[in-house]
Design a protein around this motif. Structure first.
Motif, PDB file in Angstrom:
ATOM      1  N   THR A 102       0.862  -1.181   0.000  1.00 14.39           N
ATOM      2  CA  THR A 102       0.000   0.000   0.000  1.00 14.39           C
ATOM      3  C   THR A 102       0.897   1.229   0.000  1.00 14.39           C
ATOM      4  OG1 THR A 102      -1.769  -1.093   1.235  1.00 14.39           O
ATOM      5  CG2 THR A 102      -1.764   1.303   1.241  1.00 14.39           C
ATOM      6  N   SER A 103       0.651   2.122  -0.928  1.00  9.38           N
ATOM      7  CA  SER A 103       1.426   3.364  -0.967  1.00  9.38           C
ATOM      8  C   SER A 103       0.481   4.537  -1.169  1.00  9.38           C
ATOM      9  CB  SER A 103       2.471   3.325  -2.090  1.00  9.38           C
ATOM     10  OG  SER A 103       1.844   3.191  -3.351  1.00  9.38           O
ATOM     11  N   GLN A 104       0.742   5.608  -0.451  1.00 10.19           N
ATOM     12  CA  GLN A 104      -0.084   6.812  -0.562  1.00 10.19           C
ATOM     13  C   GLN A 104       0.831   8.016  -0.631  1.00 10.19           C
ATOM     14  OE1 GLN A 104      -3.674   7.078   1.811  1.00 10.19           O
ATOM     15  NE2 GLN A 104      -3.309   9.235   2.251  1.00 10.19           N
ATOM     16  N   SER A 105       0.494   8.952  -1.491  1.00 10.84           N
ATOM     17  CA  SER A 105       1.284  10.179  -1.605  1.00 10.84           C
ATOM     18  C   SER A 105       0.354  11.371  -1.761  1.00 10.84           C
ATOM     19  CB  SER A 105       2.246  10.100  -2.795  1.00 10.84           C
ATOM     20  OG  SER A 105       1.538   9.993  -4.010  1.00 10.84           O
ATOM     21  N   GLU A 106       0.773  12.474  -1.199  1.00 10.94           N
ATOM     22  CA  GLU A 106       0.005  13.713  -1.279  1.00 10.94           C
ATOM     23  C   GLU A 106       0.961  14.847  -1.627  1.00 10.94           C
ATOM     24  OE1 GLU A 106      -2.500  16.768   1.620  1.00 10.94           O
ATOM     25  OE2 GLU A 106      -1.964  14.756   2.325  1.00 10.94           O
ATOM     26  N   GLY A 107       0.640  15.590  -2.660  1.00 10.63           N
ATOM     27  CA  GLY A 107       1.499  16.692  -3.070  1.00 10.63           C
ATOM     28  C   GLY A 107       0.708  17.965  -3.318  1.00 10.63           C
ATOM     29  N   THR A 108       1.350  19.095  -3.040  1.00 10.49           N
ATOM     30  CA  THR A 108       0.739  20.412  -3.242  1.00 10.49           C
ATOM     31  C   THR A 108       1.714  21.296  -3.987  1.00 10.49           C
ATOM     32  OG1 THR A 108      -0.512  20.205  -1.181  1.00 10.49           O
ATOM     33  CG2 THR A 108      -0.281  22.417  -2.112  1.00 10.49           C
ATOM     34  N   ALA A 109       1.270  21.882  -5.081  1.00 13.18           N
ATOM     35  CA  ALA A 109       2.096  22.806  -5.857  1.00 13.18           C
ATOM     36  C   ALA A 109       1.461  24.187  -5.833  1.00 13.18           C
ATOM     37  CB  ALA A 109       2.238  22.316  -7.293  1.00 13.18           C
ATOM     38  N   LEU A 110       2.216  25.188  -5.404  1.00 18.73           N
ATOM     39  CA  LEU A 110       1.768  26.583  -5.401  1.00 18.73           C
ATOM     40  C   LEU A 110       2.518  27.346  -6.485  1.00 18.73           C
ATOM     41  CD1 LEU A 110       0.383  29.127  -4.179  1.00 18.73           C
ATOM     42  CD2 LEU A 110       2.368  29.291  -2.625  1.00 18.73           C
ATOM     43  N   ARG A 111       1.776  27.939  -7.395  1.00 17.62           N
ATOM     44  CA  ARG A 111       2.373  28.798  -8.425  1.00 17.62           C
ATOM     45  C   ARG A 111       1.786  30.194  -8.251  1.00 17.62           C
ATOM     46  NH1 ARG A 111       1.925  28.784 -14.905  1.00 17.62           N
ATOM     47  NH2 ARG A 111      -0.136  27.905 -14.439  1.00 17.62           N
ATOM     48  N   LEU A 112       2.650  31.186  -8.128  1.00 16.23           N
ATOM     49  CA  LEU A 112       2.186  32.564  -7.957  1.00 16.23           C
ATOM     50  C   LEU A 112       2.988  33.512  -8.844  1.00 16.23           C
ATOM     51  CD1 LEU A 112       4.646  33.860  -6.153  1.00 16.23           C
ATOM     52  CD2 LEU A 112       3.388  32.881  -4.236  1.00 16.23           C
ATOM     53  N   TRP A 113       2.459  34.710  -8.986  1.00 17.62           N
ATOM     54  CA  TRP A 113       3.122  35.753  -9.767  1.00 17.62           C
ATOM     55  C   TRP A 113       3.219  37.015  -8.920  1.00 17.62           C
ATOM     56  CZ3 TRP A 113      -0.060  32.127 -11.643  1.00 17.62           C
ATOM     57  CH2 TRP A 113       0.308  31.449 -12.799  1.00 17.62           C
ATOM     58  N   LYS A 114       4.410  37.532  -8.792  1.00 20.03           N
ATOM     59  CA  LYS A 114       4.614  38.816  -8.126  1.00 20.03           C
ATOM     60  C   LYS A 114       5.394  39.721  -9.066  1.00 20.03           C
ATOM     61  CE  LYS A 114       6.106  41.099  -3.886  1.00 20.03           C
ATOM     62  NZ  LYS A 114       6.694  40.923  -2.533  1.00 20.03           N
ATOM     63  N   ASN A 115       4.831  40.870  -9.357  1.00 20.58           N
ATOM     64  CA  ASN A 115       5.401  41.780 -10.356  1.00 20.58           C
ATOM     65  C   ASN A 115       5.563  41.068 -11.707  1.00 20.58           C
ATOM     66  OD1 ASN A 115       5.632  43.834  -8.381  1.00 20.58           O
ATOM     67  ND2 ASN A 115       7.615  43.013  -7.727  1.00 20.58           N
ATOM     68  N   GLY A 116       4.628  40.155 -11.990  1.00 16.79           N
ATOM     69  CA  GLY A 116       4.644  39.441 -13.258  1.00 16.79           C
ATOM     70  C   GLY A 116       5.647  38.311 -13.336  1.00 16.79           C
ATOM     71  N   ARG A 117       6.376  38.053 -12.253  1.00 16.14           N
ATOM     72  CA  ARG A 117       7.396  37.008 -12.248  1.00 16.14           C
ATOM     73  C   ARG A 117       6.841  35.744 -11.575  1.00 16.14           C
ATOM     74  NH1 ARG A 117      12.486  39.393 -13.227  1.00 16.14           N
ATOM     75  NH2 ARG A 117      12.418  41.683 -13.163  1.00 16.14           N
ATOM     76  N   PRO A 118       6.905  34.598 -12.250  1.00 12.27           N
ATOM     77  CA  PRO A 118       6.323  33.376 -11.667  1.00 12.27           C
ATOM     78  C   PRO A 118       7.267  32.687 -10.692  1.00 12.27           C
ATOM     79  CG  PRO A 118       7.200  32.881 -13.829  1.00 12.27           C
ATOM     80  CD  PRO A 118       7.427  34.359 -13.608  1.00 12.27           C
ATOM     81  N   GLY A 119       6.667  32.099  -9.663  1.00  8.28           N
ATOM     82  CA  GLY A 119       7.429  31.269  -8.733  1.00  8.28           C
ATOM     83  C   GLY A 119       6.638  30.010  -8.424  1.00  8.28           C
ATOM     84  N   LEU A 120       7.312  28.867  -8.444  1.00  8.63           N
ATOM     85  CA  LEU A 120       6.650  27.581  -8.216  1.00  8.63           C
ATOM     86  C   LEU A 120       7.331  26.868  -7.064  1.00  8.63           C
ATOM     87  CD1 LEU A 120       4.728  25.244  -9.096  1.00  8.63           C
ATOM     88  CD2 LEU A 120       6.535  24.503 -10.659  1.00  8.63           C
ATOM     89  N   ALA A 121       6.533  26.503  -6.051  1.00 12.72           N
ATOM     90  CA  ALA A 121       7.061  25.759  -4.903  1.00 12.72           C
ATOM     91  C   ALA A 121       6.180  24.545  -4.651  1.00 12.72           C
ATOM     92  CB  ALA A 121       7.112  26.647  -3.664  1.00 12.72           C
ATOM     93  N   VAL A 122       6.802  23.436  -4.238  1.00 11.13           N
ATOM     94  CA  VAL A 122       6.102  22.160  -4.070  1.00 11.13           C
ATOM     95  C   VAL A 122       6.398  21.593  -2.692  1.00 11.13           C
ATOM     96  CG1 VAL A 122       5.906  19.800  -4.948  1.00 11.13           C
ATOM     97  CG2 VAL A 122       6.200  21.700  -6.541  1.00 11.13           C
TER      98      VAL A 122
END
Length: 437
Positions: free
Chosen positions: A51-71
């Protein structure tokens, strides 16, 4: 195995709120929760359950039009994830924010869960069917039920989710005859049910064809690619239909919309409701749609995500995918279907006076140019419309775009090979290099 729900439904809203408070002008959260209970067989018997379970969350945002992605995986500390995405955004150039909005559609769950006991029963049934005819064969394999829940929410009002349950199996039959080693593998991916008898019969057919080894021909001959092997051809075509490759001028079909690019026998398309690889929305939240790429040989459409569609002067075709949680959206296919013909595999073989059946290959994916050179892992010689033995030490070479213009026949035996639904097919004029005895 019951479908799972994302346990932290408030987390996504919290991440969006913190992002805006921290100065981001837009943000999105992509969440994935998966649960899998594979059943493994080894040496003809049940080996283990997992049995294997995984949970992931990805946040993508833009500040001053610049993208940032964190997981983050598992438990998430919201403020830390937001700060990481903001820090990464400072390293990236500005871009146009591409987000869907103002939509909270309801999508029904897909597929039906199957118990571990049923998976074990199916595995034992398939192995027994193979060994009834070939008691010396040693079988390994796995039978699996995967449940995945996807949710996508953003600051422009989009909030969509669904749960997808998929069943899959894989069996490998090893047959040792003195110094000769033969490995035949097959499998199936479906929703709601698996067919152990079908998988077993496909392996039994290959074992029957391989009862003796024969000398491979040398020269140019027609080749029958089984549905399992034909995906090698389609992977190149999928790349050529990618709108991003069109923008880069890397696709040989750039500027060819409305022209004949393959044999008129071919119609290639995607269907959001077809098979185990159907999905209601893409990884940007755009509803997926039916789309014909090539109809009767004539190029009709390319596929794109929001950014690529805008750059092409069109719109998204609902074909955005994330290769992983830490990846930005890019054009991709959720399924790819080839309209089958009307003849069975046996009837296709009867069309060959002399040629090869290619069923398994070792490497050799075709390049974007279409050129390929593959080592045949499992193949058979055809004489006078009959499979007459297994060939070894053989290589097949050609060009995908050329052979698909010389397509001879399409079979009626279409099946899923990964996310590609393809029949067996006969192509002409391939170069065959075989070791001579």
């Amino acid at each position: 195995m019951e479908p799972q729900k994302l346990p932290q439904y408030s987390l996504a809203e919290q991440l969006l709120e913190l992002s805006v408070k921290s100065g981001a002008e837009a943000a999105e959260v992509y969440q994935s929760l998966s649960l899998s209970r594979p059943v493994f067989f080894e040496a003809n018997r049940l080996k283990q359950l997992e049995t294997s379970q995984s949970e992931g969350t990805a946040l993508r945002l833009w500040k001053n039009g610049r993208p940032g992605l964190a997981v983050a995986y598992g438990l998430v500390e919201p403020q830390a994830l937001v700060e990481r995405a903001l820090a990464l955004s400072q390293l990236n150039p500005q871009e146009i924010v591409e987000l869907n909005g103002n939509s909270k559609p309801f999508y029904p769950d897909l597929g039906k869960s199957i118990s571990v006991a049923k998976l074990v029963e199916w595995g034992n049934e398939a192995i027994a069917l193979i060994r009834d005819d070939y008691p010396d064969v040693i079988c390994t394999g796995d039978w699996e039920c995967d449940v995945e829940t996807i949710r996508l929410i953003n600051t422009r009002g989009l909030d969509c989710h669904y749960t997808d349950t998929t069943l899959s199996c894989y069996i490998e039959a090893e047959w040792v005859r003195g110094d000769d080693f033969l490995s035949v593998a097959d499998g199936e991916t479906e929703r709601n049910y698996l067919q152990p008898e079908k998988v077993a019969q496909q392996i039994l057919q290959r074992l029957a064809w391989a009862k003796e080894n024969v000398t491979s021909p040398k020269g140019r001959f027609p080749v029958l690619f089984t549905s399992k092997a034909a995906d090698m051809l389609w992977s190149t075509i999928q790349a050529a239909l990618n709108g991003k490759r069109v923008l880069e001028k890397a696709s040989p079909w750039s500027g060819r919309i409305g022209t004949l690019v393959t044999s008129p026998t071919l119609t290639l398309y995607q269907d959001p409701q077809a098979g185990p690889y159907s999905c209601p929305f893409d990884d940007e939240g755009t509803p997926t749609q039916p789309l014909v790429f090539i109809e009767n040989g004539i190029l009709q459409h390319f596929y794109s995500d929001r950014t690529t569609g805008r750059q092409l002067g069109t719109t998204s075709t609902g074909n955005s995918v994330r290769p992983g949680l830490n990846s930005y959206p890019t054009p991709g296919l959720f399924n790819f279907l080839i309209q089958p013909g009307s003849e069975t595999l046996q009837e296709l073989i009867q069309h060959l006076d002399r040629g090869l059946i290619v069923d398994q290959m070792l490497g050799g994916n075709a390049e974007m140019s279409g050129d390929f050179s593959i080592n045949v892992d499992l193949g058979y010689l055809v004489r006078d419309g009959q499979a007459s033995g297994r060939i070894k030490d053989t290589m097949v070479a050609g060009n995908v775009y050329t052979v698909l213009k010389q397509l001879v026949k399409l079979g009626s035996d279409a099946d899923w090979n990964g996310s590609c639904y393809t029949p067996s097919l006969i192509v002409d004029g391939l170069s065959i290099i075989g070791k001579q005895n």
